[in-house]
Design an enzyme around this catalytic site. Sequence first.
Site, mmCIF file in Angstrom:
data_model
loop_
_atom_site.group_PDB
_atom_site.id
_atom_site.type_symbol
_atom_site.label_atom_id
_atom_site.label_comp_id
_atom_site.label_asym_id
_atom_site.label_seq_id
_atom_site.Cartn_x
_atom_site.Cartn_y
_atom_site.Cartn_z
ATOM 1 N N PRO A 2 1.965 -25.388 44.655
ATOM 2 C CA PRO A 2 1.400 -26.435 45.623
ATOM 3 C C PRO A 2 2.639 -27.321 45.918
ATOM 4 O O PRO A 2 3.100 -28.053 45.100
ATOM 5 C CB PRO A 2 0.332 -26.968 44.839
ATOM 6 C CG PRO A 2 0.669 -26.832 43.526
ATOM 7 C CD PRO A 2 1.520 -25.364 43.129
ATOM 8 N N GLU A 3 3.102 -27.572 47.074
ATOM 9 C CA GLU A 3 3.999 -28.676 47.556
ATOM 10 C C GLU A 3 3.153 -29.473 48.314
ATOM 11 O O GLU A 3 1.901 -29.397 48.480
ATOM 12 C CB GLU A 3 5.254 -28.178 48.345
ATOM 13 C CG GLU A 3 6.027 -27.082 47.322
ATOM 14 C CD GLU A 3 7.250 -27.417 47.198
ATOM 15 O OE1 GLU A 3 7.666 -28.562 47.709
ATOM 16 O OE2 GLU A 3 8.188 -26.499 46.664
ATOM 17 N N LYS A 61 2.851 -35.497 46.102
ATOM 18 C CA LYS A 61 2.132 -34.515 45.440
ATOM 19 C C LYS A 61 1.162 -34.807 44.671
ATOM 20 O O LYS A 61 0.402 -34.215 43.772
ATOM 21 C CB LYS A 61 3.128 -33.515 44.723
ATOM 22 C CG LYS A 61 4.133 -32.857 45.615
ATOM 23 C CD LYS A 61 5.223 -32.056 44.734
ATOM 24 C CE LYS A 61 6.300 -31.477 45.493
ATOM 25 N NZ LYS A 61 7.122 -31.097 44.931
ATOM 26 N N ARG A 294 18.225 -25.509 38.570
ATOM 27 C CA ARG A 294 17.503 -24.869 39.435
ATOM 28 C C ARG A 294 18.180 -24.277 40.612
ATOM 29 O O ARG A 294 19.280 -24.283 40.769
ATOM 30 C CB ARG A 294 16.533 -25.705 40.307
ATOM 31 C CG ARG A 294 15.428 -26.471 39.717
ATOM 32 C CD ARG A 294 14.627 -27.487 40.242
ATOM 33 N NE ARG A 294 13.470 -28.029 39.585
ATOM 34 C CZ ARG A 294 13.602 -28.548 38.451
ATOM 35 N NH1 ARG A 294 14.820 -28.848 37.909
ATOM 36 N NH2 ARG A 294 12.670 -29.025 37.854
#
Length: 305
Positions: A2-3, A61, A294
């Site tokens: 979920p962003e 968020k 990342r």
Amino acid sequence: MPELPEVETVREGLERHVVGRTIRDVSVLRDYSVRRHEGGPHDFVDRLRGETIEYVARRGKFLWLGFTGSDEALVGHLGMSGQLLVKDANEQTEPHRHLRVRMTLEGSAHQPNRVFLDFVDQRTFGYLAVSDLAATPDEQPGGLGTQYSTVPDLLGHISRDLLDPTYGPETPGRNLLNKKIRSKQAAIKRILLDQSVVSGIGNIYADEALWRARIHGERPANKLTRKAVDELLSHAHDVMSQALVQGGTSFDALYVNVNGESGYFDRSLNAYGQEGHPCGRCGTTIERVMFMNRSSFFCPKCQRK
DNA sequence: CTTCTGCCCTGGGAGC
DNA sequence: TGCTCCCAGGGCAGAA
């Protein structure tokens, strides 16, 4: 995953289904999911019982439920696999395998059925916590001066996000944000991901915005022009609001699924996850590099260091 | 102050 | 088939 767009979808869904309801009972099935709550699981439950939900808010968020006549709020962060599911309490269905916290909500005048509000989280990066609401000054260089926002203590250090009107195009807030970004010598992608500068941008949307703006993520922020940063922020805003439109239908039937199924990811990503595929603009093969531990995806031709 | 590293956690998938 | 290892992700503590 979920962003911001998915979290906003969840916020809207909760707004429709839980506002006006009173929390009757709470059970914490896994203590780790309330680890950020200072008083521990028992205190978490005590503080929520009897509270009536007045509104549902979001910044970046983070989500929070505000209560009638209370200066506390229930804060939620979905992490990378969290879901908030609302379902009818009368239906006898097997609890979800990864159910971590269950709240039982009384019906309201408008919606008489009693419901469960379930926090489901496979990888347990998400959490719930009760936090004091406090007026915190907006931290901007030169200050937005007298502007305060009432947010839970837990996210007092989190900046506003690009869907916030304060950061809208050609506003004083947007100009200050632009200046703040260009005052830093760190790589621009690192700044985009720094939630204390601007919130809500994760790895996926950072790569997408950089691709659209034709900027290499490792360029120092203070080497970018005002115009370049302005365009980058506009692209970040656009890519998130487009995803919000496409993902905005997933809260029907009292059920939220935010497990990366907005439909947006398959069809519309130009950079993220596209390693080996041709760039949608110039056909050059998209590359992947590790940055900040990342994956970063970019077009080596369109986005030069 | 800024910047950076390591860690939290789980399950799917790859490789052997 | 079953084992091990790697990976994904945001945010935070603590160190440099």
